[in-house]
Design a protein around this motif. Sequence first.
Motif, PDB file in Angstrom:
ATOM      1  N   MET A  73       0.861  -1.161   0.039  1.00 42.38           N
ATOM      2  CA  MET A  73       0.011   0.185  -0.059  1.00 42.38           C
ATOM      3  C   MET A  73       0.753   1.168   0.118  1.00 42.38           C
ATOM      4  SD  MET A  73      -3.167   1.019   2.624  1.00 42.38           S
ATOM      5  CE  MET A  73      -1.954   1.063   4.108  1.00 42.38           C
ATOM      6  N   THR A  74       0.589   2.183  -0.929  1.00 45.51           N
ATOM      7  CA  THR A  74       1.468   3.380  -0.892  1.00 45.51           C
ATOM      8  C   THR A  74       1.307   4.177   0.429  1.00 45.51           C
ATOM      9  OG1 THR A  74       0.709   3.599  -3.311  1.00 45.51           O
ATOM     10  CG2 THR A  74       1.406   5.610  -2.157  1.00 45.51           C
ATOM     11  N   GLN A  75       2.304   4.690   0.925  1.00 45.53           N
ATOM     12  CA  GLN A  75       2.419   5.222   1.970  1.00 45.53           C
ATOM     13  C   GLN A  75       2.288   6.896   1.886  1.00 45.53           C
ATOM     14  OE1 GLN A  75       5.583   3.989   4.898  1.00 45.53           O
ATOM     15  NE2 GLN A  75       6.369   2.689   3.249  1.00 45.53           N
ATOM     16  N   VAL A  76       1.266   7.483   2.776  1.00 38.31           N
ATOM     17  CA  VAL A  76       0.992   9.003   2.293  1.00 38.31           C
ATOM     18  C   VAL A  76       1.003   9.699   3.562  1.00 38.31           C
ATOM     19  CG1 VAL A  76      -0.865  10.644   1.433  1.00 38.31           C
ATOM     20  CG2 VAL A  76      -0.535   8.203   0.408  1.00 38.31           C
ATOM     21  N   TRP A  77       1.526  11.084   3.716  1.00 35.64           N
ATOM     22  CA  TRP A  77       1.730  11.944   4.824  1.00 35.64           C
ATOM     23  C   TRP A  77       1.142  13.201   4.338  1.00 35.64           C
ATOM     24  CZ3 TRP A  77       5.245   8.441   3.229  1.00 35.64           C
ATOM     25  CH2 TRP A  77       5.622   7.684   4.355  1.00 35.64           C
ATOM     26  N   VAL A  78      -0.026  13.759   4.891  1.00 36.63           N
ATOM     27  CA  VAL A  78      -0.483  15.313   4.852  1.00 36.63           C
ATOM     28  C   VAL A  78      -0.393  16.020   5.946  1.00 36.63           C
ATOM     29  CG1 VAL A  78      -2.694  16.309   4.430  1.00 36.63           C
ATOM     30  CG2 VAL A  78      -2.485  13.749   3.486  1.00 36.63           C
ATOM     31  N   ASN A  79       0.325  17.091   5.485  1.00 38.85           N
ATOM     32  CA  ASN A  79       0.470  18.085   6.346  1.00 38.85           C
ATOM     33  C   ASN A  79       1.370  17.452   7.705  1.00 38.85           C
ATOM     34  OD1 ASN A  79      -0.338  20.201   4.884  1.00 38.85           O
ATOM     35  ND2 ASN A  79      -2.202  20.178   6.002  1.00 38.85           N
ATOM     36  N   GLY A  80       2.304  16.326   7.191  1.00 39.76           N
ATOM     37  CA  GLY A  80       3.115  15.694   8.322  1.00 39.76           C
ATOM     38  C   GLY A  80       2.661  14.558   9.076  1.00 39.76           C
ATOM     39  N   GLN A  81       1.213  14.368   8.801  1.00 40.63           N
ATOM     40  CA  GLN A  81       0.443  13.255   9.575  1.00 40.63           C
ATOM     41  C   GLN A  81       0.628  12.191   8.531  1.00 40.63           C
ATOM     42  OE1 GLN A  81      -0.233  13.665  12.725  1.00 40.63           O
ATOM     43  NE2 GLN A  81       0.984  15.489  12.457  1.00 40.63           N
ATOM     44  N   ALA A  82       0.748  10.966   9.091  1.00 38.42           N
ATOM     45  CA  ALA A  82       0.819   9.637   8.130  1.00 38.42           C
ATOM     46  C   ALA A  82      -0.644   9.173   7.968  1.00 38.42           C
ATOM     47  CB  ALA A  82       1.636   8.526   9.029  1.00 38.42           C
ATOM     48  N   MET A  83      -0.956   8.916   6.609  1.00 40.13           N
ATOM     49  CA  MET A  83      -2.231   8.406   6.330  1.00 40.13           C
ATOM     50  C   MET A  83      -3.290   9.254   6.761  1.00 40.13           C
ATOM     51  SD  MET A  83      -1.030   5.907   4.742  1.00 40.13           S
ATOM     52  CE  MET A  83      -2.564   5.209   3.990  1.00 40.13           C
ATOM     53  N   ALA A  84      -3.027  10.501   6.892  1.00 38.10           N
ATOM     54  CA  ALA A  84      -4.219  11.732   7.101  1.00 38.10           C
ATOM     55  C   ALA A  84      -4.943  11.804   5.745  1.00 38.10           C
ATOM     56  CB  ALA A  84      -3.550  12.967   7.484  1.00 38.10           C
ATOM     57  N   SER A  85      -6.142  12.401   5.795  1.00 36.16           N
ATOM     58  CA  SER A  85      -6.809  12.721   4.345  1.00 36.16           C
ATOM     59  C   SER A  85      -6.928  14.306   3.979  1.00 36.16           C
ATOM     60  CB  SER A  85      -8.284  12.264   5.045  1.00 36.16           C
ATOM     61  OG  SER A  85      -8.798  13.033   5.835  1.00 36.16           O
ATOM     62  N   VAL A  86      -7.171  14.344   2.938  1.00 40.18           N
ATOM     63  CA  VAL A  86      -7.033  15.800   2.290  1.00 40.18           C
ATOM     64  C   VAL A  86      -8.751  16.261   2.559  1.00 40.18           C
ATOM     65  CG1 VAL A  86      -6.838  17.229   0.320  1.00 40.18           C
ATOM     66  CG2 VAL A  86      -5.144  15.272   1.051  1.00 40.18           C
ATOM     67  N   SER A  87      -9.027  17.459   2.709  1.00 41.16           N
ATOM     68  CA  SER A  87     -10.079  18.045   2.579  1.00 41.16           C
ATOM     69  C   SER A  87     -10.824  18.001   1.415  1.00 41.16           C
ATOM     70  CB  SER A  87     -10.258  19.408   3.156  1.00 41.16           C
ATOM     71  OG  SER A  87     -11.546  20.077   2.962  1.00 41.16           O
ATOM     72  N   PRO A  88     -12.120  17.812   1.256  1.00 35.68           N
ATOM     73  CA  PRO A  88     -12.962  17.800   0.065  1.00 35.68           C
ATOM     74  C   PRO A  88     -12.987  19.046  -0.724  1.00 35.68           C
ATOM     75  CG  PRO A  88     -14.265  17.319   1.567  1.00 35.68           C
ATOM     76  CD  PRO A  88     -13.037  17.077   2.212  1.00 35.68           C
ATOM     77  N   PHE A  89     -12.710  20.257   0.357  1.00 37.50           N
ATOM     78  CA  PHE A  89     -12.658  21.450  -0.390  1.00 37.50           C
ATOM     79  C   PHE A  89     -11.273  22.034  -0.460  1.00 37.50           C
ATOM     80  CE2 PHE A  89     -16.112  20.996   2.776  1.00 37.50           C
ATOM     81  CZ  PHE A  89     -17.349  21.003   1.630  1.00 37.50           C
ATOM     82  N   ASP A  90     -10.288  21.198  -0.726  1.00 37.34           N
ATOM     83  CA  ASP A  90      -8.944  21.579  -1.189  1.00 37.34           C
ATOM     84  C   ASP A  90      -8.921  21.943  -2.540  1.00 37.34           C
ATOM     85  OD1 ASP A  90      -5.894  21.015   0.147  1.00 37.34           O
ATOM     86  OD2 ASP A  90      -5.924  21.002  -1.956  1.00 37.34           O
ATOM     87  N   ARG A  91      -8.274  23.200  -2.427  1.00 37.86           N
ATOM     88  CA  ARG A  91      -8.308  23.647  -3.953  1.00 37.86           C
ATOM     89  C   ARG A  91      -7.273  23.152  -4.917  1.00 37.86           C
ATOM     90  NH1 ARG A  91      -9.927  29.129  -4.424  1.00 37.86           N
ATOM     91  NH2 ARG A  91      -8.396  29.638  -6.301  1.00 37.86           N
ATOM     92  N   GLY A  92      -6.634  22.191  -4.261  1.00 40.36           N
ATOM     93  CA  GLY A  92      -5.730  21.254  -5.330  1.00 40.36           C
ATOM     94  C   GLY A  92      -6.888  20.237  -6.148  1.00 40.36           C
ATOM     95  N   LEU A  93      -7.593  19.899  -5.198  1.00 43.37           N
ATOM     96  CA  LEU A  93      -8.719  19.090  -5.808  1.00 43.37           C
ATOM     97  C   LEU A  93      -9.779  19.776  -6.835  1.00 43.37           C
ATOM     98  CD1 LEU A  93     -10.346  16.196  -5.700  1.00 43.37           C
ATOM     99  CD2 LEU A  93     -11.266  16.810  -3.643  1.00 43.37           C
ATOM    100  N   ALA A  94     -10.209  20.767  -6.088  1.00 41.26           N
ATOM    101  CA  ALA A  94     -11.105  21.908  -6.912  1.00 41.26           C
ATOM    102  C   ALA A  94     -10.836  22.528  -8.270  1.00 41.26           C
ATOM    103  CB  ALA A  94     -11.660  22.619  -5.929  1.00 41.26           C
ATOM    104  N   TYR A  95      -9.281  22.919  -8.285  1.00 45.03           N
ATOM    105  CA  TYR A  95      -9.019  23.675  -9.303  1.00 45.03           C
ATOM    106  C   TYR A  95      -7.863  23.218  -9.659  1.00 45.03           C
ATOM    107  CZ  TYR A  95     -12.809  26.405  -7.065  1.00 45.03           C
ATOM    108  OH  TYR A  95     -13.963  26.783  -6.906  1.00 45.03           O
ATOM    109  N   GLY A  96      -7.095  22.319  -9.247  1.00 41.94           N
ATOM    110  CA  GLY A  96      -5.708  22.068  -9.519  1.00 41.94           C
ATOM    111  C   GLY A  96      -4.572  23.056  -9.109  1.00 41.94           C
TER     112      GLY A  96
END
Length: 271
Positions: A1-24
């Motif tokens: 399984m791919t290992q992921v860190w979001v803002n330094g936290q392991a396996m944390a999630s990204v907000s559905p309102f993140d602008r990277g998701l909404a607008y690239g």
Amino acid sequence: MTQVWVNGQAMASVSPFDRGLAYGDGLFATMRVGPEGIAFFDAHMQRLQQGAARLGLDWHLSPELAALLHRLGAAHPHQCIKLVITRGVGGRGYAPPTPCHPTEIVSLHPIPEHYADWQRQGIRLCTSGVRLGRQPLLAGIKHLNRLEQVLIRSAVLPDGIDDWLVKDSHRLLISSSMGNLFFVRENQVFTPALTACGVAGVMRAQVIMALADLGFNVIVADLNEDFLHYASHVFVTNSLFGIVDVLAIDRVNYPRAQFTASLRQTLALIL
């Protein structure tokens, strides 16, 4: 399984309102980990910083993120680290939030096994039917708006072809679907200028400097289709596969350049 860190936290999630998701709305870097850590780390961070400045994104490499990246690089040699920077969470609408709180996403991946074969054997390209649009404000940046590349890679490659040659809407040569192009003619090496579109890769910059040290005259310019017949050798670069010789583009064949193997050795790119 791919290992992921979001803002330094392991396996944390990204907000559905993140602008990277909404607008690239953001940038990314893909970095190869070698025996001594992340290859060309400072160059990757410098390019991210420059790209953030061009997008008006207030981001700077923090000591905490740098420590995480170096720790992963030390623990996972011969892997790939991807770093995504977005403008963070924002409301509906294009206007950026003020202030912004960037999201930092780090993920760890294997390097594709066939890249080593590409280094040893070379690759063949054919021209994609998808042409890149020209937008000087975004040219050169490795931003998150990569739908053109998605469309390019969605097409099935013909038998015996490894990747696509990509042109822009003015029919200028730009890149392969995943790397920067170099065309060799005697002691001159030409590479597309990328002032209107395309990604100016970290490996491209390293190779340009190394070629200059070897005595080549490196020319960055707009290149039209005639260069497919003018060049005696062609190679392509990116941060993961390093330097790969191009054996053919469409119906034009090329011998391998004599110096690419030693250049891979000099830059520690051998997989």
